[in-house]
Design a protein around this motif. Structure first.
Motif, PDB file in Angstrom:
ATOM      1  N   UNK A 152      -5.812   3.996  11.965  1.00  0.00           N
ATOM      2  CA  UNK A 152      -6.982   3.117  12.081  1.00  0.00           C
ATOM      3  C   UNK A 152      -7.156   2.279  10.824  1.00  0.00           C
ATOM      4  N   UNK A 153      -6.982   2.934   9.664  1.00  0.00           N
ATOM      5  CA  UNK A 153      -7.121   2.215   8.392  1.00  0.00           C
ATOM      6  C   UNK A 153      -6.062   1.136   8.272  1.00  0.00           C
ATOM      7  N   UNK A 154      -4.819   1.506   8.576  1.00  0.00           N
ATOM      8  CA  UNK A 154      -3.720   0.547   8.444  1.00  0.00           C
ATOM      9  C   UNK A 154      -3.886  -0.611   9.424  1.00  0.00           C
ATOM     10  N   UNK A 155      -4.312  -0.276  10.664  1.00  0.00           N
ATOM     11  CA  UNK A 155      -4.472  -1.334  11.665  1.00  0.00           C
ATOM     12  C   UNK A 155      -5.647  -2.243  11.365  1.00  0.00           C
ATOM     13  N   UNK A 156      -6.616  -1.751  10.594  1.00  0.00           N
ATOM     14  CA  UNK A 156      -7.760  -2.588  10.241  1.00  0.00           C
ATOM     15  C   UNK A 156      -7.470  -3.500   9.051  1.00  0.00           C
ATOM     16  N   UNK A 157      -6.332  -3.297   8.409  1.00  0.00           N
ATOM     17  CA  UNK A 157      -5.973  -4.115   7.245  1.00  0.00           C
ATOM     18  C   UNK A 157      -5.535  -5.505   7.682  1.00  0.00           C
ATOM     19  N   UNK A 158      -5.997  -6.507   6.923  1.00  0.00           N
ATOM     20  CA  UNK A 158      -5.570  -7.882   7.205  1.00  0.00           C
ATOM     21  C   UNK A 158      -4.123  -8.092   6.757  1.00  0.00           C
ATOM     22  N   UNK A 159      -3.721  -7.355   5.714  1.00  0.00           N
ATOM     23  CA  UNK A 159      -2.340  -7.448   5.240  1.00  0.00           C
ATOM     24  C   UNK A 159      -1.412  -6.729   6.217  1.00  0.00           C
ATOM     25  N   UNK A 247       4.474  -4.695   2.141  1.00  0.00           N
ATOM     26  CA  UNK A 247       3.185  -5.303   2.476  1.00  0.00           C
ATOM     27  C   UNK A 247       3.316  -6.824   2.480  1.00  0.00           C
ATOM     28  N   UNK A 248       2.603  -7.443   3.407  1.00  0.00           N
ATOM     29  CA  UNK A 248       2.639  -8.902   3.558  1.00  0.00           C
ATOM     30  C   UNK A 248       1.223  -9.437   3.378  1.00  0.00           C
ATOM     31  N   UNK A 249       1.022 -10.224   2.358  1.00  0.00           N
ATOM     32  CA  UNK A 249      -0.299 -10.836   2.140  1.00  0.00           C
ATOM     33  C   UNK A 249      -0.198 -12.342   2.352  1.00  0.00           C
TER      34      UNK A 249
END
Length: 492
Positions: A152-159, A247-249
């Motif tokens: 859930x945390x990872x999927x909520x990340x914009x990155x 990670x992709x920002x």
């Protein structure tokens, strides 16, 4: 016996019941007795027993029936059959039905203790097994919950996040990375080469997998017309590399800001420094008395005035742009007669057009008054008319046509100037962008006018269309929804 147990003895013979009770009490066990199956059933329902000694030959409720009921009531209770030789076959049959063991009559105290001890050990093992199973299920549930939380945390990340194990297999990714890399289907346990088709990214990840030292690799990569800062970090445990996290920002806006900053500095260097140098030069000549002729001095002062006007226009453009980009813009919506605004605008630029012998033609069809901010409307069409004159040829023309087109108010400003190269049309609304060629090189400007125009049009939910051909001129058509303008909506 290391652990105490609760035992129930069920037998219709008093001597058997009492003998068994005394033997087991000496072992430190809690012992209860029942003389028939019904009494035993009642006691089992009330109390918690670990082991039940059952005589097959019982009144009211037989031992077989009690055993059958016991297995359904509580299968964890260990049943041991007490049987005589004539019912040996029944005892074997009872074992098949779930009895743990049997003790034949007559039996010694040692045989009874041994069978009860083994039965209680089984009971305690069953209890331990249940406890371990519960702990395991609890731990599995906790792990599942943690995995769910992590997901859930990872999927909520914009990155975007992508995790690859030491073998180059994808073990975790979030929804953002699926969108960024255009992933489809299930990518778990697939090799990086199967999931990603970009060799630059694959090389970056493989380099980190081979790297022995703990480093973070960073690189800016363009993907689908967006700019991403890609960070690749290793994941280790006690010095052993387990894999890498990628990670992709999205830094598209930051890249655009950096480009704008560079363009702004270049613009300031040219559009501010150059006029100031010229002004300083003319004033220096006049103040030192190098030029005595009054006509020459007047000409120099007029040139200084032109340069100061250029600087004022630059300042106005920068202030207007800052106002347009402000998060909260206060607009004063008032009824506006567009014909009056257009005529005032043309009157303001009359002298500038006359200098280049440019003829301005006006065609204003009947249109309703609109509710808008007067400064916005004036700034919108002032910038367009200023460009139409500034980039026009000597002796050229500017046509202004105002009409109602469908549900929109349409204002078209067409010039006969130098035109815009085809490849530059999509860029002219970018901040600080200017078409640079031999025909425009000497024309002063900031590259902000059309950007301001577009921001005003968008604020009123309108649109702007451009047609142009080099050497033949340009046409800018602004469409503003009449429904919004007539109702006087508040715009963001």
């Amino acid at each position: 016996m290391n652990q105490k147990g609760n035992v129930l003895i069920v037998d219709d013979e008093l001597s058997i019941r009492e003998a068994c009770r005394k033997i087991l009490l000496k072992e430190g066990l809690h012992v209860d007795v029942a003389e028939d199956g019904l009494e035993a059933k009642e006691k089992i329902e009330r109390e918690n027993f670990d082991l039940v000694l059952i005589d097959l030959k019982l009144p009211h409720l037989s031992g077989e029936d009690l055993l059958h009921w016991l297995r359904s009531f509580n299968p964890d209770i260990v049943p041991v059959i007490i049987t005589g030789y004539p019912s040996f076959d029944s005892a074997v049959s009872a074992i098949r039905e779930g009895a743990y063991d049997y003790v034949p009559k007559p039996f010694t105290s040692g045989e009874l203790r041994r069978i009860v001890r083994r039965g209680l050990e089984r009971k305690f093992l069953i209890q331990e097994m249940h406890k371990l199973r519960e702990e395991q299920e609890k731990n599995l549930k906790l792990i599942s919950q943690e995995k769910t939380k992590l997901k859930s945390v990872i999927n909520s990340m914009a990155d975007g996040v992508l995790v690859v194990n030491r073998y180059g297999k994808v073990v975790l990714y979030n929804s953002a990375i699926r969108h960024i890399l255009n992933l489809s289907g299930n990518c778990l346990d697939k090799s990086l080469e199967e999931v990603i088709k970009r060799q630059t990214l694959i090389r970056l990840v493989n380099s980190q997998l081979k790297e022995k030292k703990k480093k973070v690799f960073s690189q800016e990569i363009g993907i689908n017309n967006r700019d991403y800062l890609v960070n690749v970090a290793s994941v280790s445990d006690n010095g052993e590399k387990l894999g890498v996290v990628v990670s992709f920002r999205d830094v598209t806006k930051l890249r655009k800001l950096a480009d704008m900053k560079s363009a702004f500095l270049n613009m300031v260097s040219h559009e501010i420094r150059s006029p100031l140098s010229i002004i300083e030069g003319y004033l220096d000549v006049v103040l030192k008395g190098i030029v005595k002729d009054e006509n020459q001095i007047k000409s120099m002062i007029e040139r200084v005035k032109v340069r100061t006007q250029t600087l004022r226009e630059l300042t106005d453009d920068l202030l207007n742009l800052a106002r347009m980009e402000s998060e909260k813009i206060k607009r004063e919506l008032v009824p506006i007669n567009l014909q009056e605004v257009i005529l005032e605008m043309v009157e303001f630029y009359k002298d500038k057009a006359r200098e280049k012998e440019i003829k301005i033609n006006i065609n204003i069809e009947p249109v309703p008054s609109i509710m808008a901010d007067r400064n916005d409307i004036a700034l919108l069409f002032t910038n367009l008319l200023d460009n139409a004159i500034k980039y026009n040829v000597r002796g050229g023309s500017v046509d202004i046509h105002v009409k109602k087109e469908g549900f929109d108010l349409c204002v078209k400003i067409k010039d006969s100037g130098v035109g815009i190269p085809k490849e530059s049309i999509k860029l002219i609304f970018d901040e600080f962008y200017r078409v640079k060629n031999e025909k425009t090189r000497m024309v002063p400007g900031t590259g902000l006018g059309l950007s301001i125009v577009q921001k005003i049009v968008k604020a009123y939910r309108g649109k702007i269309k451009v047609t142009s051909k080099e050497g033949e001129g340009s046409s800018f058509s602004v469409y503003l929804p009449l429904e919004n303008l007539c109702r006087g909506l508040e715009y963001d």
